[in-house]
Motif scaffolding. Structure first.
Motif, PDB file in Angstrom:
ATOM      1  N   TRP A  99       0.803  -1.225   0.000  1.00 19.00           N
ATOM      2  CA  TRP A  99       0.000   0.000   0.000  1.00 19.00           C
ATOM      3  C   TRP A  99       0.836   1.276   0.000  1.00 19.00           C
ATOM      4  O   TRP A  99       0.289   2.372   0.107  1.00 19.00           O
ATOM      5  CB  TRP A  99      -0.941  -0.010   1.209  1.00 19.00           C
ATOM      6  CG  TRP A  99      -2.006  -1.042   1.060  1.00 19.00           C
ATOM      7  CD1 TRP A  99      -1.951  -2.346   1.453  1.00 19.00           C
ATOM      8  CD2 TRP A  99      -3.278  -0.870   0.444  1.00 19.00           C
ATOM      9  NE1 TRP A  99      -3.122  -2.999   1.127  1.00 19.00           N
ATOM     10  CE2 TRP A  99      -3.953  -2.105   0.505  1.00 19.00           C
ATOM     11  CE3 TRP A  99      -3.915   0.208  -0.156  1.00 19.00           C
ATOM     12  CZ2 TRP A  99      -5.225  -2.288  -0.014  1.00 19.00           C
ATOM     13  CZ3 TRP A  99      -5.184   0.027  -0.658  1.00 19.00           C
ATOM     14  CH2 TRP A  99      -5.825  -1.206  -0.587  1.00 19.00           C
ATOM     15  N   ARG A 100       2.138   1.162  -0.107  1.00 16.10           N
ATOM     16  CA  ARG A 100       2.998   2.351  -0.087  1.00 16.10           C
ATOM     17  C   ARG A 100       2.799   3.189  -1.339  1.00 16.10           C
ATOM     18  O   ARG A 100       2.425   2.690  -2.389  1.00 16.10           O
ATOM     19  CB  ARG A 100       4.459   1.935   0.057  1.00 16.10           C
ATOM     20  CG  ARG A 100       4.725   1.374   1.425  1.00 16.10           C
ATOM     21  CD  ARG A 100       6.189   1.129   1.691  1.00 16.10           C
ATOM     22  NE  ARG A 100       6.300   0.444   2.969  1.00 16.10           N
ATOM     23  CZ  ARG A 100       7.023  -0.623   3.190  1.00 16.10           C
ATOM     24  NH1 ARG A 100       7.779  -1.127   2.234  1.00 16.10           N
ATOM     25  NH2 ARG A 100       7.036  -1.183   4.376  1.00 16.10           N
ATOM     26  N   GLY A 101       3.056   4.480  -1.197  1.00 16.07           N
ATOM     27  CA  GLY A 101       2.973   5.393  -2.329  1.00 16.07           C
ATOM     28  C   GLY A 101       1.574   5.881  -2.640  1.00 16.07           C
ATOM     29  O   GLY A 101       1.354   6.523  -3.659  1.00 16.07           O
ATOM     30  N   GLY A 105       0.741   6.969   4.503  1.00 19.81           N
ATOM     31  CA  GLY A 105       1.703   7.463   5.491  1.00 19.81           C
ATOM     32  C   GLY A 105       1.475   8.925   5.815  1.00 19.81           C
ATOM     33  O   GLY A 105       1.524   9.331   6.981  1.00 19.81           O
ATOM     34  N   GLY A 106       1.211   9.713   4.800  1.00 19.08           N
ATOM     35  CA  GLY A 106       0.932  11.135   5.019  1.00 19.08           C
ATOM     36  C   GLY A 106      -0.297  11.348   5.879  1.00 19.08           C
ATOM     37  O   GLY A 106      -0.312  12.223   6.760  1.00 19.08           O
ATOM     38  N   LYS A 107      -1.325  10.565   5.646  1.00 21.55           N
ATOM     39  CA  LYS A 107      -2.547  10.679   6.452  1.00 21.55           C
ATOM     40  C   LYS A 107      -2.297  10.263   7.898  1.00 21.55           C
ATOM     41  O   LYS A 107      -2.852  10.856   8.826  1.00 21.55           O
ATOM     42  CB  LYS A 107      -3.686   9.849   5.840  1.00 21.55           C
ATOM     43  CG  LYS A 107      -4.218  10.423   4.563  1.00 21.55           C
ATOM     44  CD  LYS A 107      -4.869  11.777   4.813  1.00 21.55           C
ATOM     45  CE  LYS A 107      -5.528  12.315   3.578  1.00 21.55           C
ATOM     46  NZ  LYS A 107      -6.113  13.640   3.790  1.00 21.55           N
ATOM     47  N   MET A 108      -1.454   9.246   8.096  1.00 19.70           N
ATOM     48  CA  MET A 108      -1.149   8.831   9.468  1.00 19.70           C
ATOM     49  C   MET A 108      -0.389   9.939  10.200  1.00 19.70           C
ATOM     50  O   MET A 108      -0.719  10.267  11.350  1.00 19.70           O
ATOM     51  CB  MET A 108      -0.344   7.523   9.462  1.00 19.70           C
ATOM     52  CG  MET A 108      -1.143   6.330   8.986  1.00 19.70           C
ATOM     53  SD  MET A 108      -0.331   4.716   9.236  1.00 19.70           S
ATOM     54  CE  MET A 108       1.203   4.891   8.346  1.00 19.70           C
ATOM     55  N   ILE A 109       0.603  10.527   9.543  1.00 18.47           N
ATOM     56  CA  ILE A 109       1.371  11.603  10.174  1.00 18.47           C
ATOM     57  C   ILE A 109       0.469  12.815  10.420  1.00 18.47           C
ATOM     58  O   ILE A 109       0.538  13.450  11.482  1.00 18.47           O
ATOM     59  CB  ILE A 109       2.601  11.979   9.324  1.00 18.47           C
ATOM     60  CG1 ILE A 109       3.544  10.787   9.189  1.00 18.47           C
ATOM     61  CG2 ILE A 109       3.305  13.192   9.903  1.00 18.47           C
ATOM     62  CD1 ILE A 109       4.105  10.247  10.495  1.00 18.47           C
ATOM     63  N   GLU A 110      -0.382  13.112   9.474  1.00 22.22           N
ATOM     64  CA  GLU A 110      -1.338  14.217   9.636  1.00 22.22           C
ATOM     65  C   GLU A 110      -2.213  14.005  10.875  1.00 22.22           C
ATOM     66  O   GLU A 110      -2.470  14.939  11.646  1.00 22.22           O
ATOM     67  CB  GLU A 110      -2.200  14.294   8.377  1.00 22.22           C
ATOM     68  CG  GLU A 110      -3.192  15.419   8.332  1.00 22.22           C
ATOM     69  CD  GLU A 110      -3.992  15.364   7.039  1.00 22.22           C
ATOM     70  OE1 GLU A 110      -5.218  15.109   7.098  1.00 22.22           O
ATOM     71  OE2 GLU A 110      -3.390  15.577   5.964  1.00 22.22           O
ATOM     72  N   ALA A 111      -2.668  12.783  11.090  1.00 20.38           N
ATOM     73  CA  ALA A 111      -3.500  12.474  12.265  1.00 20.38           C
ATOM     74  C   ALA A 111      -2.702  12.655  13.552  1.00 20.38           C
ATOM     75  O   ALA A 111      -3.222  13.185  14.540  1.00 20.38           O
ATOM     76  CB  ALA A 111      -4.036  11.049  12.168  1.00 20.38           C
ATOM     77  N   ALA A 112      -1.443  12.233  13.549  1.00 16.33           N
ATOM     78  CA  ALA A 112      -0.605  12.388  14.743  1.00 16.33           C
ATOM     79  C   ALA A 112      -0.362  13.859  15.051  1.00 16.33           C
ATOM     80  O   ALA A 112      -0.448  14.286  16.206  1.00 16.33           O
ATOM     81  CB  ALA A 112       0.720  11.651  14.559  1.00 16.33           C
TER      82      ALA A 112
END
Length: 158
Positions: A99-101, A105-112
């Motif tokens: 699921w990379r790319g 990952g950006g959404k996970m960091i945004e949530a954090a």
């Protein structure tokens, strides 16, 4: 609807543990000694329970259509530096290789980061394996700067 519109970021549940173990075990670059060997399931279960019981730690999963596609952990720390401010550390960031790319990952960091803002943190920090050059570019695109040099001392073989 795009994948990201359906992405759910939620607190991890015990039923997610197998998917999380497999994701970490599949990460050859991480070098953490993670494995899907059933003989060590209790190690993971005990760690999961300790994280879940902690007032300062939260383990999250990113889920699409009932499938765990990513994970991260947050840890709040209060420091005397910065006039007693709170700091959020993001750790164990992992997107499933398939699921990379896709922006997960950006959404996970945004949530954090959103969580850090809610808690009025002064700083959000994370560490990344020095070999993960692609991850470093990813974090820099999200606004992180490589500002400190990290050191570790291994006390166990894993």
């Amino acid at each position: 609807m795009s994948d990201l519109e359906a992405l759910l970021i939620r607190e991890a549940r015990p039923g997610d543990l197998e998917a999380l173990i497999a994701m970490f075990a599949g990460d050859a670059l991480g070098g953490h000694g993670d494995t899907t060997d059933p003989e060590v399931r209790d190690d993971y279960r005990e760690a999961f329970e300790a994280i879940a019981a902690s007032a300062n730690d939260t383990l999250y999963v990113a889920e699409l259509d009932g499938v765990v596609v990513g994970t991260f952990q947050t840890t709040f720390t209060r420091t005397l530096t910065g006039r007693g401010s709170a700091v959020l550390t993001i750790g164990s960031v992992q997107t499933h290789a398939d699921w990379r790319g896709r922006g997960i990952g950006g959404k996970m960091i945004e949530a954090a980061v959103a969580e850090a803002r809610v808690e009025d943190c002064r700083l959000v920090q994370l560490m990344s394996n020095s070999n993960r050059v692609d991850a470093h570019r990813f974090y820099e695109r999200l606004g992180f700067t490589p500002s400190h040099l990290g050191f570790k001392m291994k006390l166990k073989g894993r």
